[in-house]
Each structure stands twice: as structure tokens, then as C-alpha cells.
Write a protein that holds these residues in place. Sequence first.
Motif, mmCIF file in Angstrom:
data_model
loop_
_atom_site.group_PDB
_atom_site.id
_atom_site.type_symbol
_atom_site.label_atom_id
_atom_site.label_comp_id
_atom_site.label_asym_id
_atom_site.label_seq_id
_atom_site.Cartn_x
_atom_site.Cartn_y
_atom_site.Cartn_z
ATOM 1 N N MET A 1 31.282 9.479 -61.050
ATOM 2 C CA MET A 1 31.684 9.531 -59.634
ATOM 3 C C MET A 1 33.171 9.219 -59.507
ATOM 4 S SD MET A 1 30.096 7.356 -56.431
ATOM 5 C CE MET A 1 30.742 7.580 -54.778
ATOM 6 N N ASN A 2 33.884 9.977 -58.686
ATOM 7 C CA ASN A 2 35.315 9.787 -58.518
ATOM 8 C C ASN A 2 35.611 8.480 -57.795
ATOM 9 O OD1 ASN A 2 38.051 10.137 -58.385
ATOM 10 N ND2 ASN A 2 37.988 11.672 -56.766
ATOM 11 N N PHE A 3 36.463 7.645 -58.393
ATOM 12 C CA PHE A 3 36.807 6.366 -57.776
ATOM 13 C C PHE A 3 37.586 6.567 -56.484
ATOM 14 C CE2 PHE A 3 40.160 3.266 -57.024
ATOM 15 C CZ PHE A 3 39.422 2.103 -56.872
ATOM 16 N N TRP A 4 38.557 7.493 -56.503
ATOM 17 C CA TRP A 4 39.449 7.676 -55.369
ATOM 18 C C TRP A 4 38.710 8.403 -54.246
ATOM 19 C CZ3 TRP A 4 43.999 5.145 -55.561
ATOM 20 C CH2 TRP A 4 44.477 4.755 -56.816
ATOM 21 N N LYS A 5 38.501 7.696 -53.136
ATOM 22 C CA LYS A 5 37.730 8.257 -52.017
ATOM 23 C C LYS A 5 38.121 7.558 -50.727
ATOM 24 C CE LYS A 5 33.819 5.105 -52.873
ATOM 25 N NZ LYS A 5 34.485 4.350 -53.948
ATOM 26 N N ASP A 6 37.557 8.022 -49.623
ATOM 27 C CA ASP A 6 37.845 7.460 -48.307
ATOM 28 C C ASP A 6 37.321 6.031 -48.210
ATOM 29 O OD1 ASP A 6 38.832 7.364 -45.771
ATOM 30 O OD2 ASP A 6 37.387 8.761 -44.889
ATOM 31 N N GLY A 7 38.000 5.236 -47.370
ATOM 32 C CA GLY A 7 37.547 3.874 -47.103
ATOM 33 C C GLY A 7 38.150 2.811 -47.993
ATOM 34 N N LEU A 8 38.986 3.190 -48.949
ATOM 35 C CA LEU A 8 39.582 2.206 -49.853
ATOM 36 C C LEU A 8 40.652 1.381 -49.149
ATOM 37 C CD1 LEU A 8 40.079 4.337 -53.100
ATOM 38 C CD2 LEU A 8 38.219 2.734 -52.605
ATOM 39 N N ARG A 9 40.825 0.154 -49.642
ATOM 40 C CA ARG A 9 41.952 -0.697 -49.226
ATOM 41 C C ARG A 9 43.066 -0.460 -50.254
ATOM 42 N NH1 ARG A 9 41.592 -4.591 -45.717
ATOM 43 N NH2 ARG A 9 43.055 -5.906 -46.874
#
Length: 358
Positions: A1-9
Motif C-alpha cells: 500500500m502506498n504510504f503517501w496519501k491524503d490526510g497526512l500531517r
Amino acid sequence: MNFWKDGLRLLCVRLDNLGDVLMTTPAFRALKTTWPAAHLTLLTSSAGAAIAKFIPEIDQVISFDVPWVAGQQQQPDQVIDLGNRLRSHQFDAAIVFTVQSQNPLPAAMLCYLAGIPRVLGYCRENPYQLMTDWVPDPEILVATRHEVIRQLELVREIGCHTTNRSLSLTRSIADQQRVRQQLTTAGLDLQRPWLVLHPGVSEEKRRYPAEQFVQALLPLMQDSGYQVVLTGSKSEQSLTSQIQHQLTGRAVDLAGQLSLGELAALLAEAPLLIANNTGPVHMAAALGTPVVVLYAKTNPQHTPWQVPSRVLYFDVPMALRSKNKLLQQFPEPAEPTASLETIVRAVHDLMAQWQPIA
């Protein structure tokens, strides 16, 4: 699963100057456009923090002048305290934005000590654990892309895009009203041609000589009726006062009298800005104001972005040239060169279509 996604701080690290922060705003927009729920915290210098409140893509600002950027002094315990402060925010990831000539590893080490699990950035050599998402820097000896493109291509590595590549800078109606009142009180006629001259700059090597600004402005004022407004910081008041005196007192000197928001409002109002390669040039570009920039032969990637402009080059005096070999490389021929004639011609070219605002 791709780490970089929406909702990150996300911690966005941009530790240099006001103009560098502004040239990174299209990349900030790409992050927010792709991931609307992402929370962007900007770690930046005190100069960068001053402009950050006018950048809508930024949710939070942490200001710190790091010791590996020119002109800053900090004690080791203060840097350690910063690392602990960053750790308390529990960021999911960090993006280290640097110009081509900067070393990203001190910032990457700071993120590592702060326990930030993923770090994206350019680096010439393999940073191993300091930068989990390493992008080998293709610009080895000289900058080959505009700074805006450099940062947009960095965030593209994690899937972030935007079709709007303009610089981001807001201004308030209140600041606009105050500036108009100041100009009116000073006797400026907004129905006649006028321009802003910002003669100062943070580095002496990038400063075009004051007397040569004067030599170009005098015929513009005497022969073409231009009105001139001088701007600068409080520390630059002696410089603008000297220029005003040489212009026989006919320029309006607002140095030290404007907040950053009011400077933005003035530049948005102005038909034209003349300046060295410095922060207000990028503010003007963000606001759509044409620019004549007197450009010292250093950092060729910082020309005005997406705005009508004329870039006039001059040599950095030998005694002021950087010891950094990367900054001694400059694409040649760098033309046209700065002179009385080229400045006057550039002003006339950019003002040819000017119409006073009703």
C-alpha cells in the motif's frame, strides 16, 4: 500500500528566504490539490514565516533560523530543542525543499532526530536512512530548472500535481485602503505613470549600485514624468534616503513605514516594480505586477515567475563572490546586461500598455 496519501500531517521544510518560500507555493498547492485533507506545517526562517501567513495553502508555521543557513547563529541546545519540538507534533512525513546549491542533509538529520518516519527530498549522494524517499538531484553543477519547476517536480515524485502553477500570495482590503491613503497623502497621482523602486537586498553581492538606479530614474522622471515610490525595511532607510536626496527629493520614500501586508498591497497596486533579485520581486510576480529586475549572476533559477518582466544582468564583484563553487557557475551569455539605457528601455517596454485604474 502506498504510504503517501491524503490526510497526512506533513512537515514542509523551507529554511531560506521569503522569495524561496514564495517560489515553493505552487508545490504547496500541488500537495493540497491532490490531498485536500493533508495538514501542512511549514518549518522556515523568520523571514519565511513573515510571508507564510499570506499563503493560504499553509496550515501552521514553525519559525527557526537554522545555523546552516547564511547569517544565522544558534546554540546546539536550541537546535536540539527544535528537534524535540518537532517530535511532539508527531508528523507522518517531511518534505525537504532546497535550492540546487544547498545541502539537504542537515535538515534531513533534524527530521531523523525528530522521529519523522518518511522524508522526501533531493540529494546528490545517497542519504541512506536520513531520507527514505530520496530523489537523486539531477542539477549537479548548475541549476537547469526554474526554482518553481524544481519543487513541483519533487512533489510529483509522490503523486502530487496542480494545473495552477502561479505563486500564491493573498492581500487584504484593509491593507489596500491604507496604502492608497498613504500614497494620496504623499501627493502621488495614481492617474499618472508611477513605479516602485526597491533598491535593497539581503546579500550585498546582489545589490545593484544605488547611484546607477538614480542615473536611470532621473531621465524617466524628467523626460517621461514618472513618479517614484521607494520601499525597503527600516534598516534600509539610509539607502532609500540617499536615493531620494539624489532624485532631488521628488520620490515618495516609504521605507520602514509598511508592514509586509501593506507592501504586498502596494506592489499589487503598482504598475511596475524595479528591484534587485530579492523577495519583493517574487511578491510582485505572485500579484501579477510587471518587474524589471537587476540580476546579479548568482542563482540563475530565481527569475520572475509567470509575469511580464525584463531581467538585466550584472557581475558579482570579485571580492563578494561565493566560496561555493556551485554558485560560481552561471549560464553565459547572460544578456541583456544592466545599464542606464537597458533599464530605461525595459521600463518603457513594460509600461507601454499601462492604463490608470479608475
